[in-house]
Design an enzyme around this catalytic site. Sequence first.
Site, PDB file in Angstrom:
ATOM      1  N   SER A  22       0.820  -1.213   0.000  1.00  9.80           N
ATOM      2  CA  SER A  22       0.000   0.000   0.000  1.00  9.80           C
ATOM      3  C   SER A  22       0.854   1.263   0.000  1.00  9.80           C
ATOM      4  CB  SER A  22      -0.922   0.013   1.220  1.00  9.80           C
ATOM      5  OG  SER A  22      -1.739  -1.123   1.229  1.00  9.80           O
TER       6      SER A  22
HETATM    7  N1  SAH Z   1      -0.646  -4.373   3.864  1.00 11.65           N
HETATM    8  C1  SAH Z   1      -0.119  -5.055   2.707  1.00 11.65           C
HETATM    9  C2  SAH Z   1      -1.183  -5.080   1.644  1.00 11.65           C
HETATM   10  C3  SAH Z   1      -0.967  -6.141   0.646  1.00 11.65           C
HETATM   11  S1  SAH Z   1      -2.204  -6.216  -0.612  1.00 11.65           S
HETATM   12  C4  SAH Z   1       1.097  -4.329   2.222  1.00 11.65           C
HETATM   13  O1  SAH Z   1       1.121  -3.098   2.300  1.00 11.65           O
HETATM   14  O2  SAH Z   1       2.020  -4.972   1.729  1.00 11.65           O
HETATM   15  C5  SAH Z   1      -3.447  -7.173   0.184  1.00 11.65           C
HETATM   16  C6  SAH Z   1      -3.076  -8.576   0.556  1.00 11.65           C
HETATM   17  O3  SAH Z   1      -4.269  -9.198   1.037  1.00 11.65           O
HETATM   18  C7  SAH Z   1      -2.566  -9.438  -0.582  1.00 11.65           C
HETATM   19  O4  SAH Z   1      -1.336  -9.997  -0.248  1.00 11.65           O
HETATM   20  C8  SAH Z   1      -3.661 -10.508  -0.731  1.00 11.65           C
HETATM   21  O5  SAH Z   1      -3.165 -11.772  -1.129  1.00 11.65           O
HETATM   22  C9  SAH Z   1      -4.230 -10.552   0.670  1.00 11.65           C
HETATM   23  N2  SAH Z   1      -5.578 -11.122   0.775  1.00 11.65           N
HETATM   24  C10 SAH Z   1      -6.629 -11.027  -0.093  1.00 11.65           C
HETATM   25  N3  SAH Z   1      -7.689 -11.705   0.380  1.00 11.65           N
HETATM   26  C11 SAH Z   1      -7.315 -12.254   1.564  1.00 11.65           C
HETATM   27  C12 SAH Z   1      -7.966 -13.074   2.530  1.00 11.65           C
HETATM   28  N4  SAH Z   1      -9.225 -13.494   2.381  1.00 11.65           N
HETATM   29  N5  SAH Z   1      -7.274 -13.446   3.631  1.00 11.65           N
HETATM   30  C13 SAH Z   1      -5.978 -13.055   3.807  1.00 11.65           C
HETATM   31  N6  SAH Z   1      -5.313 -12.286   2.929  1.00 11.65           N
HETATM   32  C14 SAH Z   1      -5.969 -11.875   1.824  1.00 11.65           C
END
Ligand code: SAH
Length: 221
Positions: free
Chosen positions: A65
């Site tokens: 993000s």
């Molecule tokens: N806070 C992280 C955001 C990553 S993007 C950062 O800044 O790096 C969001 C993440 O949520 C992705 O890695 C995706 O695989 C994960 N995600 C999507 N659906 C999910 C679920 N049901 N349970 C756990 N993770 C999930």
Amino acid sequence: MTGQSEYSVSRRRMVEEQLRPRGIHDPHVLRIMEAVPRHLFVDPTFAGRAYSDHALPIGQEQTISQPYIVALMTQALELTGDEKVLEIGTGSGYQTAILAELADRVFTIERIPSIGHQAKERLTAMGYSTIVFRISDGTVGWKEMAPFDRVIVTAGAPKIPAFLDEQLRIGGTCVVPVGDPSNQNLVRITRAEDGLREEVLCSCTFVPLIGREGWSQGEPG
Ligand code: SAH
């Protein structure tokens, strides 16, 4: 080559130019955003852009993000250091690190195994010891570890997560992007004795939350 001192200059600029002017004022959040080496959470080819004002790819169509959004969500959680936090969407682990610095314990769930394992390796190597990792569908929360003082969802949800009713402590708060796959509202939810209160913080765009209580895989996002 970009040296450590150049990264710390970039971090300071990120705080002064992207965070402070947009209303990030919590001194703990500003201090931690200036301290945590965000460039270590992206592929080395993106390290030079780690402190720019946008999200970056982390593989598998997922993103780390934007710094401002990480700061805004963290500030909205109003952490004091004592909290037990649930994070859904570990991703790069950058937000996880920020949470670990400001709360007591962090339970983080990632659905894509390779992404979750990489984040765990990275954060463990960096010395973080108060984070518990799990690979699973976070849309149903983490029942065995509940209740939580704070919940943060870092992927776009189709609705307010139903598990909050049982897993968010009374008086606790949750920050979650809610909307359709291409555009969401960042919502702060507070659990009171008589139910959930909602407040919209801003509009935002996250990758979709995929799972039983989220979007199905393959839906447009
Ligand atoms: N806070 C992280 C955001 C990553 S993007 C950062 O800044 O790096 C969001 C993440 O949520 C992705 O890695 C995706 O695989 C994960 N995600 C999507 N659906 C999910 C679920 N049901 N349970 C756990 N993770 C999930």
